[in-house]
Design a protein around this motif. Sequence first.
Motif, PDB file in Angstrom:
ATOM      1  N   LEU A 272      -2.208  24.609   7.677  1.00 56.17           N
ATOM      2  CA  LEU A 272      -1.146  25.456   7.165  1.00 56.17           C
ATOM      3  C   LEU A 272      -0.383  24.644   6.136  1.00 56.17           C
ATOM      4  O   LEU A 272       0.370  23.736   6.490  1.00 56.17           O
ATOM      5  CB  LEU A 272      -0.212  25.933   8.279  1.00 56.17           C
ATOM      6  CG  LEU A 272       0.873  26.917   7.852  1.00 56.17           C
ATOM      7  CD1 LEU A 272       0.248  28.246   7.428  1.00 56.17           C
ATOM      8  CD2 LEU A 272       1.887  27.133   8.971  1.00 56.17           C
TER       9      LEU A 272
ATOM     10  N   LYS B 236       5.033  34.697   2.965  1.00 58.13           N
ATOM     11  CA  LYS B 236       4.104  35.034   1.894  1.00 58.13           C
ATOM     12  C   LYS B 236       4.513  34.359   0.589  1.00 58.13           C
ATOM     13  O   LYS B 236       5.671  34.365   0.203  1.00 58.13           O
ATOM     14  CB  LYS B 236       4.044  36.545   1.694  1.00 58.13           C
ATOM     15  CG  LYS B 236       3.242  37.275   2.740  1.00 58.13           C
ATOM     16  CD  LYS B 236       3.203  38.771   2.447  1.00 58.13           C
ATOM     17  CE  LYS B 236       2.379  39.507   3.490  1.00 58.13           C
ATOM     18  NZ  LYS B 236       2.365  40.973   3.244  1.00 58.13           N
TER      19      LYS B 236
ATOM     20  N   THR C  42      -7.243  36.165   5.309  1.00 63.71           N
ATOM     21  CA  THR C  42      -5.989  35.558   5.731  1.00 63.71           C
ATOM     22  C   THR C  42      -4.891  36.596   5.765  1.00 63.71           C
ATOM     23  O   THR C  42      -4.900  37.572   5.006  1.00 63.71           O
ATOM     24  CB  THR C  42      -5.584  34.406   4.807  1.00 63.71           C
ATOM     25  OG1 THR C  42      -5.568  34.866   3.445  1.00 63.71           O
ATOM     26  CG2 THR C  42      -6.556  33.244   4.934  1.00 63.71           C
ATOM     27  N   TYR C  43      -3.935  36.361   6.643  1.00 65.28           N
ATOM     28  CA  TYR C  43      -2.803  37.258   6.821  1.00 65.28           C
ATOM     29  C   TYR C  43      -1.553  36.404   6.973  1.00 65.28           C
ATOM     30  O   TYR C  43      -1.584  35.345   7.603  1.00 65.28           O
ATOM     31  CB  TYR C  43      -2.989  38.141   8.060  1.00 65.28           C
ATOM     32  CG  TYR C  43      -4.339  38.799   8.133  1.00 65.28           C
ATOM     33  CD1 TYR C  43      -4.582  40.004   7.487  1.00 65.28           C
ATOM     34  CD2 TYR C  43      -5.373  38.201   8.844  1.00 65.28           C
ATOM     35  CE1 TYR C  43      -5.830  40.600   7.549  1.00 65.28           C
ATOM     36  CE2 TYR C  43      -6.627  38.796   8.907  1.00 65.28           C
ATOM     37  CZ  TYR C  43      -6.845  39.997   8.253  1.00 65.28           C
ATOM     38  OH  TYR C  43      -8.081  40.588   8.313  1.00 65.28           O
ATOM     39  N   TYR C  44      -0.458  36.890   6.419  1.00 64.92           N
ATOM     40  CA  TYR C  44       0.780  36.131   6.445  1.00 64.92           C
ATOM     41  C   TYR C  44       1.948  37.027   6.791  1.00 64.92           C
ATOM     42  O   TYR C  44       2.009  38.194   6.392  1.00 64.92           O
ATOM     43  CB  TYR C  44       1.043  35.476   5.093  1.00 64.92           C
ATOM     44  CG  TYR C  44      -0.031  34.522   4.658  1.00 64.92           C
ATOM     45  CD1 TYR C  44      -0.032  33.207   5.109  1.00 64.92           C
ATOM     46  CD2 TYR C  44      -1.049  34.932   3.806  1.00 64.92           C
ATOM     47  CE1 TYR C  44      -1.024  32.325   4.718  1.00 64.92           C
ATOM     48  CE2 TYR C  44      -2.043  34.057   3.414  1.00 64.92           C
ATOM     49  CZ  TYR C  44      -2.030  32.761   3.869  1.00 64.92           C
ATOM     50  OH  TYR C  44      -3.015  31.884   3.479  1.00 64.92           O
TER      51      TYR C  44
ATOM     52  N   ALA D 297       0.863  33.062  10.347  1.00 65.61           N
ATOM     53  CA  ALA D 297      -0.327  33.220   9.518  1.00 65.61           C
ATOM     54  C   ALA D 297      -1.555  33.249  10.400  1.00 65.61           C
ATOM     55  O   ALA D 297      -1.538  32.769  11.531  1.00 65.61           O
ATOM     56  CB  ALA D 297      -0.442  32.084   8.489  1.00 65.61           C
TER      57      ALA D 297
END
Length: 125
Positions: free
Chosen positions: A80, A64, A57-59, A49
């Motif tokens: 996290l 996800k 934000t990116y996962y 992440a």
Amino acid sequence: QVQLVESGGELVQAGGSLRLSCAASGRTFSSYTMGWFRQAPGKEREFVAAISWSGSTYYADSVKGRFFMSRDTAKNTVYLQMTSLKPEDTAVYYCAVDSARRTRPVVDGRDYDYWGRGTQVTVSS
């Protein structure tokens, strides 16, 4: 310089939850991308992440809907939140900082400049 210290890793049963913390000292990182990576025994480090300097934000697909990253800028700390943990989530989790103000998702560990020592997360069956 930036120092990163991860904490919160524990032994937890499958289906449980943990919250990992990454406390940064030295320079503030409010405008930096912060990332979480993990490495399981015998496997390469993988992206988990990230939260960008703009707040996006990116996962990884594998987490996800289960993992959620957040930032407390005032405390120079990122978190996290890990839910619905699976045995395959077992790994050493690392926090990292990308000091460049990139405009793309930063999912490549080679783009990160500073790393913590990691915290062990073990998910039992």
